[in-house]
Design a protein around this motif. Sequence first.
Motif, PDB file in Angstrom:
ATOM      1  N   VAL A 174      -2.886   8.989   4.758  1.00 61.72           N
ATOM      2  CA  VAL A 174      -3.246   8.070   3.863  1.00 61.72           C
ATOM      3  C   VAL A 174      -4.055   6.991   4.702  1.00 61.72           C
ATOM      4  O   VAL A 174      -5.681   6.641   4.987  1.00 61.72           O
ATOM      5  CB  VAL A 174      -2.901   7.480   3.109  1.00 61.72           C
ATOM      6  N   THR A 175      -3.559   5.654   5.345  1.00 61.06           N
ATOM      7  CA  THR A 175      -4.200   5.583   6.473  1.00 61.06           C
ATOM      8  C   THR A 175      -5.077   5.504   7.225  1.00 61.06           C
ATOM      9  O   THR A 175      -6.463   5.314   7.338  1.00 61.06           O
ATOM     10  CB  THR A 175      -2.722   4.429   6.846  1.00 61.06           C
ATOM     11  N   GLY A 176      -5.037   6.944   8.447  1.00 57.88           N
ATOM     12  CA  GLY A 176      -5.370   7.409   9.467  1.00 57.88           C
ATOM     13  C   GLY A 176      -6.809   7.847   9.240  1.00 57.88           C
ATOM     14  O   GLY A 176      -7.646   7.241   9.074  1.00 57.88           O
ATOM     15  N   HIS A 177      -6.049   8.367   7.923  1.00 60.61           N
ATOM     16  CA  HIS A 177      -7.886   9.132   7.445  1.00 60.61           C
ATOM     17  C   HIS A 177      -8.961   8.277   6.638  1.00 60.61           C
ATOM     18  O   HIS A 177      -9.840   8.605   6.818  1.00 60.61           O
ATOM     19  CB  HIS A 177      -7.442  10.574   6.190  1.00 60.61           C
ATOM     20  N   THR A 178      -8.348   7.286   6.250  1.00 60.40           N
ATOM     21  CA  THR A 178      -8.759   6.376   5.359  1.00 60.40           C
ATOM     22  C   THR A 178     -10.477   5.183   6.763  1.00 60.40           C
ATOM     23  O   THR A 178     -10.956   5.431   6.392  1.00 60.40           O
ATOM     24  CB  THR A 178      -8.737   5.402   4.806  1.00 60.40           C
ATOM     25  N   ALA A 179      -8.686   5.055   7.707  1.00 55.61           N
ATOM     26  CA  ALA A 179      -9.623   4.688   8.765  1.00 55.61           C
ATOM     27  C   ALA A 179     -10.918   5.488   9.824  1.00 55.61           C
ATOM     28  O   ALA A 179     -12.105   4.893   9.622  1.00 55.61           O
ATOM     29  CB  ALA A 179      -9.264   3.854   9.433  1.00 55.61           C
TER      30      ALA A 179
ATOM     31  N   TRP B 101      -8.991  16.167   1.792  1.00 55.66           N
ATOM     32  CA  TRP B 101      -8.130  17.156   1.450  1.00 55.66           C
ATOM     33  C   TRP B 101      -7.021  16.297   1.738  1.00 55.66           C
ATOM     34  O   TRP B 101      -5.174  16.447   0.789  1.00 55.66           O
ATOM     35  CB  TRP B 101      -7.477  18.267   1.984  1.00 55.66           C
ATOM     36  N   GLU B 102      -6.652  15.306   3.020  1.00 57.11           N
ATOM     37  CA  GLU B 102      -5.418  14.995   3.926  1.00 57.11           C
ATOM     38  C   GLU B 102      -4.744  13.803   3.350  1.00 57.11           C
ATOM     39  O   GLU B 102      -3.789  13.710   2.792  1.00 57.11           O
ATOM     40  CB  GLU B 102      -5.298  15.205   5.285  1.00 57.11           C
ATOM     41  N   ILE B 103      -5.865  13.212   2.487  1.00 62.90           N
ATOM     42  CA  ILE B 103      -6.080  11.758   2.161  1.00 62.90           C
ATOM     43  C   ILE B 103      -5.289  12.221   0.460  1.00 62.90           C
ATOM     44  O   ILE B 103      -3.903  11.769   0.398  1.00 62.90           O
ATOM     45  CB  ILE B 103      -7.035  11.409   1.412  1.00 62.90           C
ATOM     46  N   SER B 104      -5.741  13.116  -0.251  1.00 58.03           N
ATOM     47  CA  SER B 104      -4.960  13.368  -1.279  1.00 58.03           C
ATOM     48  C   SER B 104      -3.812  14.358  -1.273  1.00 58.03           C
ATOM     49  O   SER B 104      -2.713  13.619  -2.244  1.00 58.03           O
ATOM     50  CB  SER B 104      -5.531  14.855  -1.978  1.00 58.03           C
ATOM     51  N   ALA B 105      -3.730  14.821  -0.259  1.00 53.68           N
ATOM     52  CA  ALA B 105      -2.127  15.656   0.126  1.00 53.68           C
ATOM     53  C   ALA B 105      -1.066  14.658   0.710  1.00 53.68           C
ATOM     54  O   ALA B 105      -0.014  14.456  -0.131  1.00 53.68           O
ATOM     55  CB  ALA B 105      -1.954  16.074   1.639  1.00 53.68           C
ATOM     56  N   GLY B 106      -1.690  13.046   1.287  1.00 53.73           N
ATOM     57  CA  GLY B 106      -0.925  12.006   1.698  1.00 53.73           C
ATOM     58  C   GLY B 106      -0.242  10.975   0.638  1.00 53.73           C
ATOM     59  O   GLY B 106       0.573  10.782  -0.185  1.00 53.73           O
TER      60      GLY B 106
END
Length: 221
Positions: free
Chosen positions: A96-101, A71-76
Amino acid sequence: MRRSFITICLMLAIGATIGSLAYPVFYSYPHRFDAVKAAIADPGPVVNTPWGPLSRADRDLVVQVEVDGLWEISAGRQAVDRAPTKAIKEAGSELVTGHTALDKQVSTVAAKLAITLPTGPTVEQQGWLAQLTAAQGDSYRREFANLLREEHGRLFQQLAQVRSSTRNSLVRDLATATNRTELGHITALEKTGYVDFDTVATDATASPATAATQVPAPAAS
């Protein structure tokens, strides 16, 4: 005389009975929280793996990191697209960058430990995304900063608990990486200038870390 003797015997018997009943209570009083502490410390079913024992708390953390990232990637991404301020855009980009990794690391860990991961945000998280989507202007900026900051704070607490107790090296490495990423996100969110620290402190006190997000129970295959 005989009556007095009988009376004394009865009193002694009653006293001995009261004493025998009271002894366990007073003896156990210093240890009255032992059962509670044991219940809290109980890791649940433990599975042996090549990377060390895997507890229920370990599995819960792996699932929690994944579902938070969903959900945080979507929010980002939404924050980057809307970009109401430079600080909000930068915070969104950090998410986005942090949670993608992290998602890549979580997927690797879950595959090795046979943990089934969720494929989408929880109902509660979907509600938060809808709430952000509907918000406009200053209301959006405040809701974005505070919703994400509160959730990162709760996960931070869970990370500390698991990181300090896990015996599994994969979970330990994931907790360390997530802790570093979450701290960066918290810092970026606070730099927006919209975080209400009084509310964050109150919510953190009222809500235990384990209740931060309702996630499906992880299954080990």
